[in-house]
Design a protein around this motif. Structure first.
Motif, mmCIF file in Angstrom:
data_model
loop_
_atom_site.group_PDB
_atom_site.id
_atom_site.type_symbol
_atom_site.label_atom_id
_atom_site.label_comp_id
_atom_site.label_asym_id
_atom_site.label_seq_id
_atom_site.Cartn_x
_atom_site.Cartn_y
_atom_site.Cartn_z
ATOM 1 N N CYS A 25 0.776 -1.015 0.019
ATOM 2 C CA CYS A 25 0.076 -0.089 0.100
ATOM 3 C C CYS A 25 0.828 1.208 -0.137
ATOM 4 C CB CYS A 25 -0.861 0.050 1.225
ATOM 5 S SG CYS A 25 -2.421 1.436 1.229
ATOM 6 N N LEU A 27 -0.226 4.131 1.407
ATOM 7 C CA LEU A 27 -0.849 5.214 2.211
ATOM 8 C C LEU A 27 -0.241 4.654 3.687
ATOM 9 C CD1 LEU A 27 -4.527 6.122 1.333
ATOM 10 C CD2 LEU A 27 -2.419 7.609 0.845
ATOM 11 N N CYS A 29 -2.020 4.616 6.527
ATOM 12 C CA CYS A 29 -3.293 4.758 7.767
ATOM 13 C C CYS A 29 -2.855 4.165 8.913
ATOM 14 C CB CYS A 29 -4.499 3.925 7.305
ATOM 15 S SG CYS A 29 -4.768 4.347 5.680
ATOM 16 N N TYR A 31 -4.447 3.118 11.546
ATOM 17 C CA TYR A 31 -4.850 1.750 12.119
ATOM 18 C C TYR A 31 -4.542 0.554 11.424
ATOM 19 C CZ TYR A 31 -8.338 3.413 8.613
ATOM 20 O OH TYR A 31 -9.098 3.543 7.761
ATOM 21 N N CYS A 32 -3.811 0.625 10.286
ATOM 22 C CA CYS A 32 -3.692 -0.561 9.314
ATOM 23 C C CYS A 32 -2.306 -1.289 9.460
ATOM 24 C CB CYS A 32 -3.849 0.071 8.167
ATOM 25 S SG CYS A 32 -3.939 -1.269 6.777
ATOM 26 N N PHE A 34 -1.218 -2.599 7.230
ATOM 27 C CA PHE A 34 -0.394 -2.702 5.866
ATOM 28 C C PHE A 34 0.181 -1.399 5.209
ATOM 29 C CE2 PHE A 34 -3.759 -6.050 5.284
ATOM 30 C CZ PHE A 34 -2.867 -7.083 5.564
ATOM 31 N N SER A 35 0.128 -0.456 6.217
ATOM 32 C CA SER A 35 0.497 0.947 5.962
ATOM 33 C C SER A 35 1.895 0.704 5.518
ATOM 34 C CB SER A 35 0.661 1.728 7.337
ATOM 35 O OG SER A 35 1.512 2.494 7.406
ATOM 36 N N GLY A 75 -4.316 -4.743 1.574
ATOM 37 C CA GLY A 75 -3.203 -3.890 0.843
ATOM 38 C C GLY A 75 -4.229 -2.884 0.074
ATOM 39 N N GLU A 76 -3.600 -2.712 -0.852
ATOM 40 C CA GLU A 76 -4.197 -1.637 -1.934
ATOM 41 C C GLU A 76 -4.184 -2.593 -3.464
ATOM 42 O OE1 GLU A 76 -6.323 0.924 -2.422
ATOM 43 O OE2 GLU A 76 -6.042 0.383 -4.603
ATOM 44 N N ASN A 102 -8.479 2.394 -1.668
ATOM 45 C CA ASN A 102 -8.252 3.781 -1.060
ATOM 46 C C ASN A 102 -8.531 4.872 -2.028
ATOM 47 O OD1 ASN A 102 -5.848 4.486 -2.706
ATOM 48 N ND2 ASN A 102 -4.589 3.401 -1.063
ATOM 49 N N ARG A 137 -5.231 9.013 7.446
ATOM 50 C CA ARG A 137 -4.677 8.211 6.559
ATOM 51 C C ARG A 137 -3.187 8.780 5.964
ATOM 52 N NH1 ARG A 137 -7.850 4.326 3.716
ATOM 53 N NH2 ARG A 137 -9.653 3.773 5.240
HETATM 54 S S1 SF4 Z 1 -6.227 0.872 5.450
HETATM 55 FE FE1 SF4 Z 1 -5.923 0.507 3.090
HETATM 56 S S2 SF4 Z 1 -5.371 2.504 2.315
HETATM 57 FE FE2 SF4 Z 1 -4.677 2.491 4.228
HETATM 58 S S3 SF4 Z 1 -2.675 1.651 4.752
HETATM 59 FE FE3 SF4 Z 1 -4.207 0.135 4.932
HETATM 60 S S4 SF4 Z 1 -4.543 -0.996 2.978
HETATM 61 FE FE4 SF4 Z 1 -3.354 0.988 2.939
#
Ligand code: SF4
Length: 290
Positions: A25, A27, A29, A31-32, A34-35, A75-76, A102, A137
């Motif tokens: 990804c 971004l 974010c 809370y994520c 996969f940031s 992810g994205e 996203n 984000r």
């Molecule tokens: S929430 Fe979605 S856009 Fe944000 S870091 Fe995670 S995968 Fe990426």
């Protein structure tokens, strides 16, 4: 004593297979897991495995006479280079597709055209207006860009919402901060022409350090729950489907007051499967490692 509950029995005959195609990804974010700021190994699903699984789903669809929706996320997912060819292949199997993103990749005209042509549903993750979204984000001025993108998707789809595809959905993460402006946000989504708005409460598994200060509070959820049916009705009259049931709100309220609820039946694998980026299929994302 806490009474065991069931999830609501599935109302649709559709079988949904959510596939996490990658863990990349662009971004940050907060809370994520996969940031892009998280140091972790990034992977993408094997293309031959997914195509083979698509063939299995085609057979299942024929034999069961149930429509299968393959829902692609990350992810994205738009960072996965095989997204377009694999989607085209899955469509050849007569499967329906949706994507959760996203939204940034849809700025590109060609990518947006692909999504419009191939997807039954496009879900864009937007958590709030202005700073509410940006803060979570890790960007600046993102909502203005997303408004332009969403309005363009809606306009390309034609004037009759009911008979045209894809369905344009927005999903928001409810935090202690975003829940405050949720009603205004929901009406803004109706202004943009979004078809459906879904939401989930902030969870603490991916980024436990972020959770305590940002999780929903009990005294926020109660007024939210009371207001919900009225807001749902107002938005319905404006053409926006605010998704959420009594039992869904009940579960959010229980989490907010730290109350565990036992589930006596979640109908595992009867209407939903989750496949991760390693190709492991399970009843949901919480059971992948079981
Ligand atoms: S929430 Fe979605 S856009 Fe944000 S870091 Fe995670 S995968 Fe990426």
């Amino acid at each position: 004593m806490i009474k065991p509950t069931s999830f609501e029995a599935p109302t649709s005959d559709r079988f949904v297979v959510v596939v996490r195609v990658n863990t990349h990804c662009d971004l940050s974010c907060l809370y994520c897991g996969f940031s892009k700021d998280m140091h972790r190994r990034r992977r993408s699903i094997s293309v031959p495995s997914l195509i083979r699984f698509g063939e299995v789903l085609r057979e299942f669809q024929c034999d069961s006479n149930r429509k299968v929706l393959v829902s692609l996320l990350g992810g994205e997912p738009f960072q996965w280079h095989s997204l377009i060819p694999v989607s085209n292949q899955l469509l050849q199997f007569d499967l329906s597709l949706s994507v959760t993103t996203n939204g940034l990749a849809l700025e590109d005209e060609q990518t947006a055209r692909f999504a419009m042509d191939c997807m039954d549903e496009i879900t864009i993750s937007i958590d709030g207006l202005g700073d509410d979204h940006d803060r979570l984000r890790g960007g600046k001025g993102m909502v203005e860009g997303l408004e332009r993108i969403v309005r363009r998707l809606v306009s390309k789809r034609g004037p009759d919402r009911c008979q045209t595809k894809p369905r344009i959905r927005v999903n928001a993460v409810l935090t202690r901060h975003t829940i405050v402006g949720f009603e205004t946000f929901a009406h803004r989504m109706a202004d943009w022409g979004v078809d459906a708005l879904t939401f989930n409460q902030l969870g603490g598994n991916d980024r436990p350090e972020f959770y305590p200060e940002n999780r929903l509070l009990e005294d926020q959820v109660l007024p939210f729950t009371e207001r919900f049916p009225g807001l749902q009705q107002e938005l319905r009259e404006r053409g926006l489907d605010l998704c959420g049931s009594e039992s869904y709100l009940h579960r959010i309220a229980c989490t907010a007051r730290h109350q565990a609820i036992a589930i006596d039946d979640c109908f595992p694998a009867t209407h939903f499967l989750f496949v991760d980026e390693l190709g492991v299929a399970s009843p949901c994302s919480f059971t992948t490692d079981c």
